[in-house]
Motif scaffolding. Structure first.
Motif, PDB file in Angstrom:
ATOM      1  N   LEU A  66       0.836  -1.203   0.000  1.00 50.20           N
ATOM      2  CA  LEU A  66       0.000   0.000   0.000  1.00 50.20           C
ATOM      3  C   LEU A  66       0.871   1.253   0.000  1.00 50.20           C
ATOM      4  O   LEU A  66       0.603   2.214  -0.745  1.00 50.20           O
ATOM      5  CB  LEU A  66      -0.921  -0.015   1.219  1.00 50.20           C
ATOM      6  CG  LEU A  66      -1.936   1.127   1.342  1.00 50.20           C
ATOM      7  CD1 LEU A  66      -2.907   1.123   0.169  1.00 50.20           C
ATOM      8  CD2 LEU A  66      -2.713   1.011   2.665  1.00 50.20           C
ATOM      9  N   TRP A  67       1.918   1.262   0.821  1.00 52.41           N
ATOM     10  CA  TRP A  67       2.834   2.411   0.858  1.00 52.41           C
ATOM     11  C   TRP A  67       3.530   2.593  -0.492  1.00 52.41           C
ATOM     12  O   TRP A  67       3.572   3.698  -1.035  1.00 52.41           O
ATOM     13  CB  TRP A  67       3.865   2.219   1.963  1.00 52.41           C
ATOM     14  CG  TRP A  67       4.913   3.289   1.992  1.00 52.41           C
ATOM     15  CD1 TRP A  67       6.060   3.331   1.235  1.00 52.41           C
ATOM     16  CD2 TRP A  67       4.902   4.489   2.760  1.00 52.41           C
ATOM     17  NE1 TRP A  67       6.781   4.479   1.512  1.00 52.41           N
ATOM     18  CE2 TRP A  67       6.089   5.203   2.441  1.00 52.41           C
ATOM     19  CE3 TRP A  67       4.033   5.020   3.701  1.00 52.41           C
ATOM     20  CZ2 TRP A  67       6.406   6.423   3.031  1.00 52.41           C
ATOM     21  CZ3 TRP A  67       4.353   6.244   4.303  1.00 52.41           C
ATOM     22  CH2 TRP A  67       5.516   6.936   3.966  1.00 52.41           C
ATOM     23  N   ASP A  68       4.073   1.491  -1.023  1.00 54.18           N
ATOM     24  CA  ASP A  68       4.822   1.598  -2.276  1.00 54.18           C
ATOM     25  C   ASP A  68       3.935   2.117  -3.409  1.00 54.18           C
ATOM     26  O   ASP A  68       4.361   2.980  -4.192  1.00 54.18           O
ATOM     27  CB  ASP A  68       5.409   0.233  -2.653  1.00 54.18           C
ATOM     28  CG  ASP A  68       6.499  -0.230  -1.692  1.00 54.18           C
ATOM     29  OD1 ASP A  68       7.012   0.608  -0.924  1.00 54.18           O
ATOM     30  OD2 ASP A  68       6.818  -1.441  -1.705  1.00 54.18           O
ATOM     31  N   ARG A  72       4.106   5.920  -5.315  1.00 49.99           N
ATOM     32  CA  ARG A  72       4.213   6.124  -6.763  1.00 49.99           C
ATOM     33  C   ARG A  72       3.125   7.070  -7.263  1.00 49.99           C
ATOM     34  O   ARG A  72       3.359   7.864  -8.184  1.00 49.99           O
ATOM     35  CB  ARG A  72       4.144   4.782  -7.495  1.00 49.99           C
ATOM     36  CG  ARG A  72       5.372   3.890  -7.262  1.00 49.99           C
ATOM     37  CD  ARG A  72       5.432   2.758  -8.276  1.00 49.99           C
ATOM     38  NE  ARG A  72       5.646   3.280  -9.626  1.00 49.99           N
ATOM     39  CZ  ARG A  72       6.834   3.528 -10.149  1.00 49.99           C
ATOM     40  NH1 ARG A  72       7.935   3.323  -9.455  1.00 49.99           N
ATOM     41  NH2 ARG A  72       6.920   3.984 -11.395  1.00 49.99           N
ATOM     42  N   VAL A  73       1.920   6.990  -6.663  1.00 50.48           N
ATOM     43  CA  VAL A  73       0.875   7.962  -6.996  1.00 50.48           C
ATOM     44  C   VAL A  73       1.351   9.363  -6.621  1.00 50.48           C
ATOM     45  O   VAL A  73       1.203  10.320  -7.399  1.00 50.48           O
ATOM     46  CB  VAL A  73      -0.452   7.629  -6.288  1.00 50.48           C
ATOM     47  CG1 VAL A  73      -1.470   8.753  -6.495  1.00 50.48           C
ATOM     48  CG2 VAL A  73      -1.016   6.310  -6.794  1.00 50.48           C
ATOM     49  N   LEU A 103      -4.334   8.415  -0.213  1.00 49.82           N
ATOM     50  CA  LEU A 103      -3.043   8.338   0.475  1.00 49.82           C
ATOM     51  C   LEU A 103      -1.922   8.920  -0.380  1.00 49.82           C
ATOM     52  O   LEU A 103      -1.002   9.569   0.154  1.00 49.82           O
ATOM     53  CB  LEU A 103      -2.734   6.884   0.836  1.00 49.82           C
ATOM     54  CG  LEU A 103      -3.659   6.241   1.874  1.00 49.82           C
ATOM     55  CD1 LEU A 103      -3.315   4.773   2.063  1.00 49.82           C
ATOM     56  CD2 LEU A 103      -3.585   6.982   3.211  1.00 49.82           C
ATOM     57  N   GLY A 104      -1.995   8.722  -1.696  1.00 51.09           N
ATOM     58  CA  GLY A 104      -0.983   9.319  -2.561  1.00 51.09           C
ATOM     59  C   GLY A 104      -1.006  10.835  -2.493  1.00 51.09           C
ATOM     60  O   GLY A 104       0.043  11.490  -2.518  1.00 51.09           O
ATOM     61  N   PRO A 148       8.778   7.043  -6.564  1.00 49.56           N
ATOM     62  CA  PRO A 148       8.185   7.135  -5.217  1.00 49.56           C
ATOM     63  C   PRO A 148       8.537   8.441  -4.518  1.00 49.56           C
ATOM     64  O   PRO A 148       9.687   8.912  -4.596  1.00 49.56           O
ATOM     65  CB  PRO A 148       8.790   5.936  -4.485  1.00 49.56           C
ATOM     66  CG  PRO A 148       9.134   4.960  -5.569  1.00 49.56           C
ATOM     67  CD  PRO A 148       9.557   5.807  -6.741  1.00 49.56           C
ATOM     68  N   TYR A 149       7.551   9.003  -3.832  1.00 54.51           N
ATOM     69  CA  TYR A 149       7.761  10.262  -3.126  1.00 54.51           C
ATOM     70  C   TYR A 149       6.939  10.237  -1.836  1.00 54.51           C
ATOM     71  O   TYR A 149       5.801   9.732  -1.817  1.00 54.51           O
ATOM     72  CB  TYR A 149       7.315  11.449  -3.978  1.00 54.51           C
ATOM     73  CG  TYR A 149       7.503  12.791  -3.295  1.00 54.51           C
ATOM     74  CD1 TYR A 149       8.725  13.449  -3.363  1.00 54.51           C
ATOM     75  CD2 TYR A 149       6.473  13.369  -2.553  1.00 54.51           C
ATOM     76  CE1 TYR A 149       8.912  14.668  -2.717  1.00 54.51           C
ATOM     77  CE2 TYR A 149       6.653  14.574  -1.910  1.00 54.51           C
ATOM     78  CZ  TYR A 149       7.876  15.227  -1.987  1.00 54.51           C
ATOM     79  OH  TYR A 149       8.059  16.434  -1.341  1.00 54.51           O
ATOM     80  N   ALA A 150       7.498  10.767  -0.765  1.00 53.37           N
ATOM     81  CA  ALA A 150       6.769  10.892   0.499  1.00 53.37           C
ATOM     82  C   ALA A 150       7.233  12.143   1.212  1.00 53.37           C
ATOM     83  O   ALA A 150       8.406  12.252   1.583  1.00 53.37           O
ATOM     84  CB  ALA A 150       6.976   9.671   1.396  1.00 53.37           C
ATOM     85  N   ALA A 151       6.318  13.096   1.391  1.00 58.23           N
ATOM     86  CA  ALA A 151       6.651  14.333   2.095  1.00 58.23           C
ATOM     87  C   ALA A 151       7.068  14.011   3.523  1.00 58.23           C
ATOM     88  O   ALA A 151       6.453  13.186   4.197  1.00 58.23           O
ATOM     89  CB  ALA A 151       5.449  15.270   2.086  1.00 58.23           C
ATOM     90  N   GLY A 152       8.106  14.688   3.990  1.00 59.62           N
ATOM     91  CA  GLY A 152       8.622  14.350   5.314  1.00 59.62           C
ATOM     92  C   GLY A 152       8.525  15.442   6.338  1.00 59.62           C
ATOM     93  O   GLY A 152       8.948  15.247   7.481  1.00 59.62           O
TER      94      GLY A 152
END
Length: 513
Positions: A66-68, A72-73, A103-104, A148-152
């Motif tokens: 789900l995270w991966d 990507r979204v 979630l994306g 893949p991107y995730a704001a931190g």
């Protein structure tokens, strides 16, 4: 500004430890994650292989998957020019795609705009224009896809989503929901249900209500993500798949509206479905008959039941009626949530006033509507538009929407009070009470009732006799319209009374009233 004093909490049975008040007196939970992204990240770290999301007759994803996929979204959104704070509208149907889109959007640092796909096209067009959505996720197009991107570095007070109200009184208004609003509701759900976080991965929740509504998204999906539990999504409600999924997916958590439970329990072969795994049954959105609560308890013998009440503007739960009070207080929506303060604005001689709500779950206001925000969120209190009384134990009794109160020749009739009485009347499956214009009294009381059985004629005199045993004479409907089709409701189960008035042709008054 008038000083508003919170109502005493009474016998509220919820854990309020680990809370604090800010300079304005608003309570908050201490120790929350900084954002939904951090909540999600922690669950993936702790439970990467745990089943996270199931779409009935569709995909199954673990938390790592789900995270991966969501990352990507997020990367695809960023590559398409979506930046932090930009709005991303979600027009997808309930299922894995909807969750990945939501979630994306969070991982991209953007603002999710879940769109009620049951809106008429002009309403959808209005939401897209009003929100200024930079991107629209549509069922006919693939989800964005990129590196893949995730704001931190998201902050707890940042805007995370805009949920548009159901538009029952004109065009919808966008409720600006922050990360703290979401996270506070998650913590509230855990506390009012008494959920042990260690039990989280064993939770299997069936979502049969729309994900674009705060009940489906905030109180079910996000709570399971916080716990590391499993969310099973039924893309469209039909009673047979609903019952079959409870068995096949070993569901132990259910949340829906009373009408859905009544429909499920009325299936002739309900006893053939093994539902003994269900340990929690939540309901809300409309009055519930004491007999239906007893039937739910009997049908799900291992379950604790409870009634939740809230609004889009409270990010879902504001009050909750626990299992121990559920049968004897079916006319109540329960006690204030652990960090929620309640007050009554200008109560009348019967102790009924507009319900005011304050807490970290109350949204930041309405998008693009400063005047409506100023009226509705004055002085850190949400003016709910619901008329209520609060008894000495702290139990809240919602008696009407302010706009739906019936003034019968100077006597106030609260429609929800009459609807509660109708819920237990013989032969009545559902009911709504509205004002009927009258030249002499201004308004008279009208009831639209749905018969419990198509095979037996509903006896209106028997229904009125039932009401006479518990209601004052002036509250008993002067007009009764019987229909077989379901009452019009929004996705949260609330009656669409304006639409109902337009649909109903009143006949002659009953019993000469």
């Amino acid at each position: 500004m008038t000083t508003i004093d919170p109502h005493p909490r009474g016998a509220a049975p919820f854990d309020t430890s680990g809370t604090f008040r800010d300079e304005q007196g608003v309570a908050h939970y201490a120790g929350l994650p900084s954002s939904l992204v951090e909540m999600f990240r922690a669950t993936v770290r702790d439970h990467p292989g745990q089943e996270a999301l199931v779409e009935v007759d569709g995909e199954r994803l673990t938390y790592q998957q789900l995270w991966d996929r969501a990352a990507r979204v997020a990367g695809g959104l960023r590559a398409a020019g979506v930046e932090r704070g930009d709005r991303v509208a979600n027009l997808l149907p309930a299922g894995v795609g909807w969750v990945l889109g939501f979630l994306g959007t969070q991982l991209a640092g953007a603002v999710a705009v879940p769109v009620n796909i049951r809106f008429a096209q002009p309403e959808i067009d209005y939401v897209l224009a009003d929100s200024g959505a930079k991107t629209v996720l549509r069922p006919e197009a693939p989800l964005p896809d990129g590196e893949p991107y995730a704001a931190g570095d998201l902050q707890i007070d940042e805007l995370a989503a805009i949920f548009y109200t159901s538009g029952t009184t004109g065009f919808p208004k966008g409720a600006m929901t922050t990360h703290e609003n979401f996270l506070s509701n998650v913590e509230t759900v855990l506390r009012v249900h008494g959920i042990d976080r260690a039990e989280g991965p064993r939770q299997r929740n069936l979502i049969s209500v729309p994900l674009f509504h705060v009940t489906g998204c905030n109180t079910q999906l996000l709570v399971q993500i916080a716990l590391g539990g499993t969310t099973v999504v039924l893309p469209a409600f039909h009673v047979r798949p609903f019952l079959r999924t409870i068995v096949d997916e070993r569901i132990n958590v259910l949340t829906s509206v009373p009408a859905i439970y009544a429909l499920a329990l009325s299936q002739p072969d309900f006893a053939d479905f093994d539902v003994r795994a269900v340990t929690r049954v939540g309901y809300g959105g409309s009055p519930i008959a004491p007999s239906l609560v007893e039937r739910i308890k009997a049908a799900f013998p291992q379950a604790r039941v409870g009634n939740g009440f809230g609004l889009t503007e409270t990010s879902s739960i504001a009050t909750y009626l626990p299992h121990e009070w559920a049968t004897e207080h079916t006319d109540s929506v329960g006690f204030a949530a652990p960090v929620v303060d309640l007050a009554l604005h200008e109560p009348d001689s019967a102790g009924v006033g507009e319900l005011l709500i304050r807490g970290p779950n109350v949204v930041a206001g309405y998008w693009n509507k400063p005047e409506a925000t100023g009226r509705t969120f004055a002085g850190s209190w949400l003016h709910s538009g619901d008329l209520a009384r609060i008894d000495e134990d702290g139990l809240v009794h919602v008696v009407d929407r302010a706009k739906d109160m019936i003034n019968r020749g100077g006597e106030n009739v609260y429609s929800v009070e009459v609807e509660n009485a109708l819920a237990s009347a013989p032969g009545v499956a559902d009911a709504a009470v509205v004002g009927v214009p009258d030249d002499v009294l201004g308004e008279k009381v009208g009831a639209v009732v749905v018969a419990a059985s198509e095979d037996e004629r509903l006896s209106v005199p028997a229904v009125l006799d039932h009401l006479a045993a518990s209601l004052a004479d002036f509250k008993i409907p002067q007009y009764v319209h019987v229909r077989t089709e379901p009452l019009p409701r929004n996705p949260g189960g609330k009656l669409l009374k304006r639409q109902l008035r337009e649909q109903t042709a009143w006949g002659a008054p009953v019993r000469g009233r």
